[in-house]
Write a protein that holds these residues in place. Structure first.
Motif, PDB file in Angstrom:
ATOM      1  N   ASN A 167       1.131   1.651   0.508  1.00  0.00           N
ATOM      2  CA  ASN A 167       1.653   1.304   0.285  1.00  0.00           C
ATOM      3  C   ASN A 167       2.992   0.803  -1.447  1.00  0.00           C
ATOM      4  O   ASN A 167       3.434  -0.070  -1.369  1.00  0.00           O
ATOM      5  N   TYR A 168       2.713   1.651  -2.233  1.00  0.00           N
ATOM      6  CA  TYR A 168       2.935   1.023  -3.560  1.00  0.00           C
ATOM      7  C   TYR A 168       3.212   2.675  -3.527  1.00  0.00           C
ATOM      8  O   TYR A 168       3.055   4.066  -3.442  1.00  0.00           O
ATOM      9  N   ASN A 229       3.338   7.424  -0.801  1.00  0.00           N
ATOM     10  CA  ASN A 229       4.109   6.212  -0.574  1.00  0.00           C
ATOM     11  C   ASN A 229       4.354   5.355   0.990  1.00  0.00           C
ATOM     12  O   ASN A 229       5.261   5.599   1.118  1.00  0.00           O
ATOM     13  N   ILE A 230       3.133   5.101   1.198  1.00  0.00           N
ATOM     14  CA  ILE A 230       2.959   4.874   3.046  1.00  0.00           C
ATOM     15  C   ILE A 230       3.763   3.459   3.504  1.00  0.00           C
ATOM     16  O   ILE A 230       3.577   2.715   2.455  1.00  0.00           O
ATOM     17  N   PRO A 231       4.657   3.301   3.771  1.00  0.00           N
ATOM     18  CA  PRO A 231       5.665   2.374   4.385  1.00  0.00           C
ATOM     19  C   PRO A 231       4.450   1.409   5.139  1.00  0.00           C
ATOM     20  O   PRO A 231       3.435   1.488   5.530  1.00  0.00           O
ATOM     21  N   ASP A 232       4.901   0.417   4.718  1.00  0.00           N
ATOM     22  CA  ASP A 232       3.847  -0.826   5.372  1.00  0.00           C
ATOM     23  C   ASP A 232       4.043  -1.007   6.527  1.00  0.00           C
ATOM     24  O   ASP A 232       2.740  -0.430   6.906  1.00  0.00           O
ATOM     25  N   GLU A 254      -0.180  -6.837   2.437  1.00  0.00           N
ATOM     26  CA  GLU A 254       0.794  -8.033   1.349  1.00  0.00           C
ATOM     27  C   GLU A 254       0.298  -7.801   0.176  1.00  0.00           C
ATOM     28  O   GLU A 254       1.008  -7.945  -1.025  1.00  0.00           O
ATOM     29  N   MET A 255      -1.437  -7.059  -0.354  1.00  0.00           N
ATOM     30  CA  MET A 255      -1.863  -6.600  -1.184  1.00  0.00           C
ATOM     31  C   MET A 255      -1.152  -6.064  -2.167  1.00  0.00           C
ATOM     32  O   MET A 255      -0.619  -5.485  -3.148  1.00  0.00           O
TER      33      MET A 255
END
Length: 295
Positions: A167-168, A229-232, A254-255
């Protein structure tokens, strides 16, 4: 030397124990699983079966040790994870003091310089501060980068959906560490005197998500593999569907947010991004290929 290690026979702990025994040291290995006792003894070490949250057990396991290696599991229990990690750190500190251990090496993580916004690493931040408060002990904290071997968990998703990422963004620079480089650094520090309280990084290579995807994709014959980039929320639901506890899932998400915000890697890059490990990403790609073909 008499050395007590934690982490049972995990990816870092087993090669560490093998290195220490090869160097002629008397090693006691702490494990929570009684069925690991035979394997530990086969390596030439002594097994101590118990829990790192129990200061009385730890004191007995640390008694007479010239040096102790401490590590924190990524999660302890299914709730109150940060506090549980901190409590285990306090148990370590009490046992180190009670047993009179003169030398401690702690496995930590990049991002442990920050007190919030880093998911489970917040617990490790607390443990660092707890051990820093010890007197009469030389403590070396070794902050690892992201483990190469964590990418092995993505193999099923690559095979089923051709997806690889987190997720980044794929342009984020990531400090990466091979467990064998880490075990070598820990072994070296355990056999050294130390200098009261020190923080060092153990990083094997630095690469972006895009570079990682390209290298691993090439290795497994999938040059089209790219970083996603995987959405949260999508990442959250995927982990929940896999059966991970809700609180742990929230901390992992969160990480990744901490990586996006630069919180996770800020301390490492501010220290000049030291790379001390010998195993580079290209070398790990061959290891990844072998695991991919076996799965």
């Amino acid at each position: 030397m008499k050395i007590t290690t934690t982490g049972s026979l995990g990816n870092v702990a087993k090669p560490l124990v093998e290195k220490l025994i090869a160097a002629g040291h008397e090693v006691t290995v702490i494990t929570t699983k009684d069925n690991r006792k035979e394997e530990i003894e086969a390596l030439g070490a002594k097994a101590a079966v118990g829990y790192i949250s129990d200061p009385d057990f730890l004191t007995k396991a640390f008694q007479g040790a010239d040096a102790v290696y401490t590590m924190m599991p990524p999660s302890i229990g299914t709730s109150n994870l940060i506090q549980n990690i901190a409590d285990a750190g306090q148990a370590y500190a009490e046992a180190i003091k009670a047993a009179g251990v003169p030398r401690v090496v702690m496995l930590s993580s990049i991002g442990a310089d920050a007190s919030e916004g880093t998911g489970p690493v917040q617990g490790v931040n607390r443990v660092e501060h707890i051990l820093q408060g010890l007197t009469g002990v030389s403590v070396t904290v070794l902050r690892s980068g992201f483990f190469y071997t964590n990418f092995l968990r993505d193999i099923p998703l690559i095979k089923s959906r051709g997806m690889f990422g987190n997720n980044y963004d794929g342009d984020e620079r990531l400090p990466l560490t091979h467990p064998d480089d880490l075990s070598s650094a820990i072994a070296e520090e355990l056999q050294a005197e130390g200098n009261r309280f020190e923080v060092k990084h153990v990083v094997s290579d630095i690469a972006t998500g895009n570079q990682i995807a390209a290298l691993l994709g090439q290795a497994i014959g999938k040059p089209e593999l790219t970083w996603t980039n995987i959405p949260d929320e999508q990442l959250r639901q995927g982990m929940l569907s896999a059966g991970l506890p809700q609180e742990l899932v929230g901390l992992i998400v969160e990480m990744g947010q901490g990586v996006r915000a630069g919180i996770m890697t800020k301390g490492f890059f501010e220290k000049g991004a030291p790379v001390s490990g010998r195993i580079k990403l290209a070398q790990f790609a061959r290891e990844f290929k072998a695991k991919f073909l076996q799965s």
